[in-house]
Design a protein around this motif. Structure first.
Motif, PDB file in Angstrom:
ATOM      1  N   PHE A 103      55.780 -12.574  53.997  1.00  0.00           N
ATOM      2  CA  PHE A 103      55.239 -12.667  55.183  1.00  0.00           C
ATOM      3  C   PHE A 103      53.584 -13.396  54.908  1.00  0.00           C
ATOM      4  O   PHE A 103      53.270 -14.350  55.523  1.00  0.00           O
ATOM      5  N   GLU A 104      53.093 -12.906  53.740  1.00  0.00           N
ATOM      6  CA  GLU A 104      51.729 -13.438  53.409  1.00  0.00           C
ATOM      7  C   GLU A 104      51.770 -14.840  52.953  1.00  0.00           C
ATOM      8  O   GLU A 104      51.104 -15.605  53.263  1.00  0.00           O
ATOM      9  N   GLN A 105      52.889 -15.349  52.576  1.00  0.00           N
ATOM     10  CA  GLN A 105      53.049 -16.503  52.132  1.00  0.00           C
ATOM     11  C   GLN A 105      54.060 -17.380  53.327  1.00  0.00           C
ATOM     12  O   GLN A 105      54.161 -18.609  53.149  1.00  0.00           O
ATOM     13  N   GLY A 106      53.917 -16.788  54.446  1.00  0.00           N
ATOM     14  CA  GLY A 106      54.794 -17.764  55.555  1.00  0.00           C
ATOM     15  C   GLY A 106      56.062 -18.091  55.455  1.00  0.00           C
ATOM     16  O   GLY A 106      56.564 -19.149  55.922  1.00  0.00           O
ATOM     17  N   VAL A 124      54.229  -5.336  58.847  1.00  0.00           N
ATOM     18  CA  VAL A 124      54.011  -6.814  59.052  1.00  0.00           C
ATOM     19  C   VAL A 124      54.596  -7.315  60.325  1.00  0.00           C
ATOM     20  O   VAL A 124      55.056  -8.072  60.724  1.00  0.00           O
ATOM     21  N   LEU A 125      54.852  -6.087  61.454  1.00  0.00           N
ATOM     22  CA  LEU A 125      55.603  -6.102  62.517  1.00  0.00           C
ATOM     23  C   LEU A 125      54.452  -6.370  63.734  1.00  0.00           C
ATOM     24  O   LEU A 125      54.968  -6.418  64.765  1.00  0.00           O
ATOM     25  N   ARG A 126      53.211  -6.074  63.558  1.00  0.00           N
ATOM     26  CA  ARG A 126      52.290  -6.186  64.640  1.00  0.00           C
ATOM     27  C   ARG A 126      52.398  -7.633  65.378  1.00  0.00           C
ATOM     28  O   ARG A 126      51.858  -8.624  64.673  1.00  0.00           O
ATOM     29  N   ALA A 187      52.786 -15.887  58.490  1.00  0.00           N
ATOM     30  CA  ALA A 187      51.468 -15.480  57.467  1.00  0.00           C
ATOM     31  C   ALA A 187      50.603 -14.881  58.259  1.00  0.00           C
ATOM     32  O   ALA A 187      49.941 -13.674  57.847  1.00  0.00           O
ATOM     33  N   ARG A 188      50.058 -15.067  59.519  1.00  0.00           N
ATOM     34  CA  ARG A 188      49.370 -14.380  60.301  1.00  0.00           C
ATOM     35  C   ARG A 188      49.479 -12.982  60.616  1.00  0.00           C
ATOM     36  O   ARG A 188      48.718 -12.232  60.863  1.00  0.00           O
ATOM     37  N   SER A 189      50.904 -12.810  60.501  1.00  0.00           N
ATOM     38  CA  SER A 189      51.135 -11.252  60.840  1.00  0.00           C
ATOM     39  C   SER A 189      51.289 -10.600  59.752  1.00  0.00           C
ATOM     40  O   SER A 189      51.343  -8.973  59.833  1.00  0.00           O
ATOM     41  N   ALA A 190      51.157 -10.754  58.433  1.00  0.00           N
ATOM     42  CA  ALA A 190      50.800 -10.140  57.309  1.00  0.00           C
ATOM     43  C   ALA A 190      49.530  -9.545  57.256  1.00  0.00           C
ATOM     44  O   ALA A 190      48.226  -9.965  57.602  1.00  0.00           O
TER      45      ALA A 190
END
Length: 190
Positions: A103-106, A124-126, A187-190
């Motif tokens: 998630f951080e790396q998209g 990572v689900l927000r 990446a924005r959700s991480a």
């Protein structure tokens, strides 16, 4: 689907026991048929014991231990379900860190059935729209996700499905998302 994933390595992360076999083997086959290279990761070396619901099924050799892997090594991640599989993975710091790294790396992630429990733990689900086995609905909502009851849901690189009956749609969408590659919103959700 012959070449969409040519040159792409896809990680499949499972616990040593408890993964739902068909949720491992069908996506694996879809990745191979699309020209990709699947790799089986687990928390230890050896073999993983898959299940057909509550009955032992086949064993599969582990290609790599998750603590020695990096999301940078892969183009996508598949998280099969089975009740025991994600429940165990979410207790392993190295597995949660590995998942969060995608998630951080998209990078695209595909998850089915009970698999989202690991995503809940990775936080990572927000703000994400996702489906799963119905019993995870409250966990997903408590983690800030929007749970829906649909065959397959795609949300900026996150592909999710509810159960084995959804595998045809799930496999088609995961190949599509893995072929597309990186998603900034992921990446924005991480």
């Amino acid at each position: 689907m012959a070449n969409e994933l040519r040159g792409k390595r896809i990680a499949f992360l499972v616990a040593l026991e408890g993964a739902e076999q068909v949720e491992l083997t069908e996506p694996w086959k879809a990745v191979e048929e699309a020209g990709g290279t699947p790799e089986l990761l687990s928390t230890q070396e050896g073999e993983v014991q898959a299940f057909n619901h509550l009955d032992r099924a086949d064993k599969f050799p582990v290609d790599r231990v998750v603590s020695e892997a990096s999301p940078s090594d892969y183009d996508g991640l598949v998280l099969p379900g089975g009740v025991a599989n994600p429940d165990y993975l979410r207790t392993r710091e190295e597995a949660v860190r590995f998942v969060r790294g995608f998630f951080e790396q998209g990078k695209p992630v595909a998850v089915i059935c009970h698999g989202p429990w690991t995503l809940v733990e990775a936080d990572v689900l927000r703000g994400r729209r996702i489906t799963s086995w119905p019993s995870l609905k409250t966990d997903i909502r408590n983690a800030g996700g929007e749970w829906v009851d649909e065959e397959v849901v795609v949300d900026q690189g996150l592909v999710s499905s509810r159960k084995p009956d959804d595998l045809p749609a799930f496999c088609a969408k995961l190949v599509e998302e893995f072929a597309e590659g990186r998603h900034e919103a992921q990446a924005r959700s991480a």
